[in-house]
Enzyme design. Structure first.
Site, short mmCIF file in Angstrom:
data_model
loop_
_atom_site.label_atom_id
_atom_site.label_comp_id
_atom_site.label_asym_id
_atom_site.label_seq_id
_atom_site.Cartn_x
_atom_site.Cartn_y
_atom_site.Cartn_z
CB SER A 141 -5.58 -5.29 7.46
OG SER A 141 -6.53 -4.81 8.40
NE ARG A 144 -2.02 4.13 13.71
CZ ARG A 144 -1.34 3.07 13.33
NH1 ARG A 144 -0.06 2.94 13.70
NH2 ARG A 144 -1.89 2.12 12.59
CG ASP A 169 -5.00 4.10 12.48
OD1 ASP A 169 -5.15 4.37 13.69
OD2 ASP A 169 -4.55 3.03 12.07
CG ASP A 189 -2.06 -1.02 1.06
OD1 ASP A 189 -1.99 -1.86 0.14
OD2 ASP A 189 -3.00 -0.99 1.87
#
Length: 408
Positions: free
Chosen positions: A180, A97, A126, A17
């Site tokens: 994922s 994050r 996110d 990605d």
């Protein structure tokens, strides 16, 4: 798309990605791209990310070992708060994050970039966390979210774009990915695809970090964690750094099948999602921290912390780490930890972690006061007046109810 963007810092894993995103940014924005890869203890070799970035013509490549900073400055403050989202989730993705956002901004300043980019999708949390973090630290930076801009909205299109541009496509990416995964030193998170039906059991197929509890050793293992001012500082009497402690606890928890969670949670963007989480070391550490607080925190302070905790956890989950309200709560929480010092002994056995002993030089536990034996410090007759005063308002309410003929 703004054509005024000259340089972009990309949060880059080296996976399919972000490799596609790298090329797409170069093409769509005609801008120089700087890559940033964070080592947060995800357990992956990061040098391949460097080689892929070099192959893509990237001049400025940042690969930073942030494990100690991650645990010391983000995980440990969260542990002091005993933060748990919706009663179960230990916030493993959420807490990573803000650190990534902070480093993105720092690298943008170091390299003179005018934008940062991330690979989060438009459906998840996110994107919010990254962008709120950047907004809090440097609102002048533009944030680019390719998944909200491009038309590569399927795995087939993504692979086709990669092949057209000479981007390596791993064999395991050519089929439909079963789910994922996001990982760091605190936890592993698995979502999507085969996990989207919350009625289907998924632990056996998904868990990457922990053994099945039924396959864990038949004998329990004991571990002692030392705390100072609310932070873990030692294991079994040996002083260690924060990241080393968490790494060791992860190994112990994995061996004993500790820290598995199947959760349907409420995302900040409004939808429910189902995830499988593994937080072996974190589960042990959080249990131990509660154990030492039981001995050292005043009851009023403990109960107030428990009332504040859901608000704190929600702020972390929603991406407001750098908000003034989270910092205000953190100041109060950290003040409460001044005497949270001592040791906690835990028993690890087949998916369970139990506090079996605790001691502290700052203990508020008084055997003299609590003993069932004779003592000289507590007059049991005092309880009568205490009960009478607390019962007064209940008696008045009962009398009114009787007077008005109310039955409920």
């Amino acid at each position: 798309m703004s054509q005024n963007i000259k340089k972009i810092v990309l949060a880059y894993s080296g996976g399919l990605d972000t490799s596609v995103i790298l090329k797409w940014l170069q093409d769509a924005y005609q801008a120089e791209v700087v890559t940033f890869t964070a080592d947060l203890g995800q357990g992956e070799e990061l040098e391949p990310a460097r080689r892929k970035a070099e192959k893509a013509g990237i001049k400025d490549i940042f690969i930073d070992d942030l494990r100690e900073e991650f645990v010391r400055d983000y995980v440990y403050p969260m542990v002091r708060a005993n933060a748990v989202y919706e009663g179960q989730y230990l916030l493993g993705t959420s807490i990573a994050r803000p650190l990534i956002s902070k480093r993105l901004v720092e690298i943008a300043h170091e390299t003179g970039a005018d934008a940062v980019a991330h690979g989060a999708t438009g459906k998840g949390n996110d994107q919010v966390r990254f962008e709120l973090g950047v907004a809090a630290l440097d609102p002048a930076l533009k944030v680019i979210a390719p998944w909200r801009e491009w038309d590569l909205n399927s795995r087939t299109k993504l692979i086709a774009y990669a092949e057209e541009n000479g981007i390596e496509v791993p064999s395991d990416k050519r089929g439909e990915a079963p789910f994922s995964v996001d990982a760091n030193l605190w936890h592993t998170s698995s979502e999507g695809k085969m996990l989207e039906d919350p009625a289907e059991e998924a632990f056996n197929e998904v868990c990457l970090r922990t053994c099945h509890p039924e396959d864990a050793p038949d004998q329990p293992e004991y571990v002692t964690i030392g705390f100072e001012r609310g932070d873990a500082i030692s294991l079994n009497g040996q002083a260690m750094s924060p990241a080393t402690i968490l790494t060791e606890l992860n190994d112990l928890g994995a061996t004993h099948g500790i820290g598995r969670l199947d959760l349907v949670e409420n995302r900040f963007v409004g939808m429910k999602s189902r995830g499988i989480y593994e937080t072996p070391g974190g589960t042990i550490l959080m249990t131990a921290h509660r154990g030492i607080e039981q001995l050292t925190l005043d009851g009023g302070a403990m109960h107030l912390k428990d009332e504040l905790m859901p608000k704190y956890a929600k702020l972390v989950y929603n991406g407001f780490w750098f908000s003034p309200e989270r910092e205000m709560l953190q100041a109060a929480i950290d003040h409460s930890q001044r005497h949270v010092t001592g040791e906690v002994r835990l028993k690890l056995y087949k998916g369970n972690v139990l506090v079996v002993g605790r001691s502290s030089p700052s203990s508020l536990y008084s055997l003299e006061h609590v003993t069932f034996e004779e003592d000289d410090v507590y007059d049991q007759k005092d309880a009568e007046g205490f009960i009478r005063l607390n019962a007064l308002r209940l008696k008045l309410l009962a009398e009114r109810k009787h007077r008005l003929g109310e039955n409920d």
